[in-house]
Design a protein around this motif. Structure first.
Motif: not given
Length: 530
Positions: A363-370, A410-415, A431-432, A437-444
């Protein structure tokens, strides 16, 4: 009747084709932008069947992409051949979202198309889309579009040319502006050819969106003046936004052994019912062409729309073995079709040796990393497909994640990732990021504390896709409701990107402890092929 070339010949993310013939072999080089290794070389014997044979920029010493903006980096490689040597020009775009571009144009050479290639030599930075022309008189010329950042000036200020001195490895002499383009504007992608006493200049115009097109001009003198084809453009889809192919442009020509002419070009296949939702990205197609009595190039099937199928030349059929659908990670190194972001594969973060039969990602940096992501992925090439993996991973906190990702940039992904949750312990969910704009599908989100392994899967069906998870690979549970595949498109949200969507495996450790994630296999399966 000859066999047919079925388009696109290179599906998924394969833009900006540079097309050459050397003897009985045909080669196409395509752009890779921020994906590493840089520049893919594709090979064919018959123009119908193609396979990828090599990547050119494989070492950090050849190109440094860390920190480059998404959809920057390696633009529009130009492949050529002269007297036993392959030449490749490309642009490393350091910035692209301001008035400046900061362009580095490089030249490398090899005597074998598979390499090794020489270390890059920087030639100029006045614009992108460089092209090296080998004149029959022995001189060589560098062409590129010129970028003009000044207020009240067209950014695409025309096509310029300067002589290249082979002995010194440098540009020499005066810079010539040879073509301003047509009133359509956005003139780029210059390619130069000699035929019947003329120099023919092929360009892309209209921008690489829905107004993209191919135009041609000619001159008896290499430095001009150049006369525009009176019936321009040669090809475009701008007048028919319902056509199955869109954004057709950026052409490159070859002449076959028997004197026939073909043009490779980029295009997109939007999701039906849309003109710009193109998550597969810019692909490569081929068109058969003919010359008129007046010496202008036309599509052989008449009209200006690219053909979905075109007649192939009479050449011996040569079929190549396809890549297997499933990779059990039993090899010694990662090859086709995998790529990483901005940095080469390196044992410091990705290994097939640490645990034989598994891919290990630290593991290294986030999906937003350049800069330093631990992500390997492949282009998505089909509107109906699945991707599946099996993960072994025990995160210590929410700072550590690993799983299956659909990634545009780094601005558009689904994980679909496994992480640690203070309430559930080890948990699994989606998470997406859409438009930054970051978001999480926490309900599922699932509690998977007792799972020994995590089978992860995504199913794509045209515009919709769903992530699934299973402890055994048999009983699958949906971890989201249907999501929009179209948001992973080049033009989604009004942006202009160039890479198309990827599916792959990744791991993050935001605490910088290099937590290991082990992937047992990766399978990509087309459900419906083009």
């Amino acid at each position: 009747m000859n066999q047919m070339i079925v388009n696109p010949v290179l599906t998924g993310f394969h833009p900006d084709p540079s097309f050459i013939r050397v003897g009985d072999d045909y080669y196409i080089a395509t752009s890779t932008f921020e994906w590493f290794p840089g520049v893919v070389i594709h090979h064919s014997k018959d123009l119908i069947h193609w396979h990828s044979i090599s990547r050119v920029l494989t070492e950090a010493s050849q190109v440094d992409l860390r920190g480059n903006v998404s959809s920057g980096s390696i633009w529009a490689p130009a492949l050529s051949y002269d007297q036993g040597v392959f030449y490749l020009l490309y642009t490393d775009v350091k910035s692209r979202k301001s008035v400046y571009k900061d362009l580095h144009n490089y030249l490398i050479m090899a005597t074998d198309i598979r390499g090794p290639w020489s270390q890059p030599v920087r030639l100029n930075g006045s614009g992108f889309d460089p092209f090296l022309f080998h004149d029959k008189n022995g001189t060589k010329w560098l062409l590129n579009m010129r970028w003009d950042f000044r207020k009240n000036h067209s950014n695409f200020s025309g096509i310029i040319m300067q002589e290249y001195d082979q002995e010194s490895g440098k540009l020499t002499g005066s810079i010539h502006e040879i073509y301003k383009g047509t009133p359509i504007g956005v003139t780029e992608g210059p390619q130069l050819y000699q035929k019947d006493g003329y120099y023919y200049l092929l360009t892309a115009e209209g921008g690489t969106g829905i107004n993209h097109m191919v135009t041609m001009a000619r001159s008896h003198s290499i430095t001009g003046p150049y006369e525009t084809d009176p019936d321009y453009p040669i090809m475009t889809t701008a007048h028919d936004l319902n056509y199955p192919f869109q954004q057709a442009g950026h052409g490159s020509l070859v002449e076959t052994q028997s004197g026939e002419w073909y043009m490779a070009h980029l295009c997109t296949r939007p999701i039906p019912g849309t003109a710009t939702m193109n998550p597969l990205g810019r692909e490569t197609a081929i068109q058969r062409c003919e010359w008129t009595e007046n010496g202008w190039l036309r599509l052989a099937h008449d009209g200006k729309l690219p053909a979905l199928e075109t007649e192939a030349p009479e050449l011996p059929i040569c079929i190549f073995e396809e890549l297997p659908e499933k990779d059990d990670f039993d090899g010694e190194m990662l090859g086709f079709p995998y790529q990483s972001l901005r940095v080469p594969f390196d044992e410091s973060w990705v290994s097939l040796k640490e645990r034989p039969g598994f891919l290990c990602l630290r593991g290294r940096e986030s999906l937003a990393s350049l800069h330093d992501q631990s992500l390997i992925a492949r282009p998505i090439q089909h509107f109906e497909c699945t991707a599946t993996t099996c993960l072994e991973f025990k995160p210590d906190s929410f700072m550590q994640m690993a799983g299956l990702v659909l990634y545009y940039d780094d601005s558009d992904y689904y994980y679909l990732r496994v992480t640690a949750d203070e309430i559930r312990g080890t948990s699994l969910g989606v998470v997406l990021c859409k438009g930054g704009n970051y978001d999480e599908i926490s309900s599922m989100q699932l509690s998977v504390e007792n799972w020994e392994r995590y089978y992860l899967k995504v199913e794509i069906h045209e515009r919709e896709f769903i992530f699934y998870a299973s402890p055994d690979g048999v009983g699958w549970t949906a971890v989201c409701t249907p999501l929009d595949f179209g948001t992973l498109s080049d033009e989604y949200g009004g942006k202009l990107g160039f890479t198309g969507s990827f599916v792959g495996l990744c791991a993050q450790d935001l605490d910088q402890q290099a937590k290991r994630a082990y992937f047992d296999f990766f399978e990509y399966k087309a459900l419906v092929k083009p």
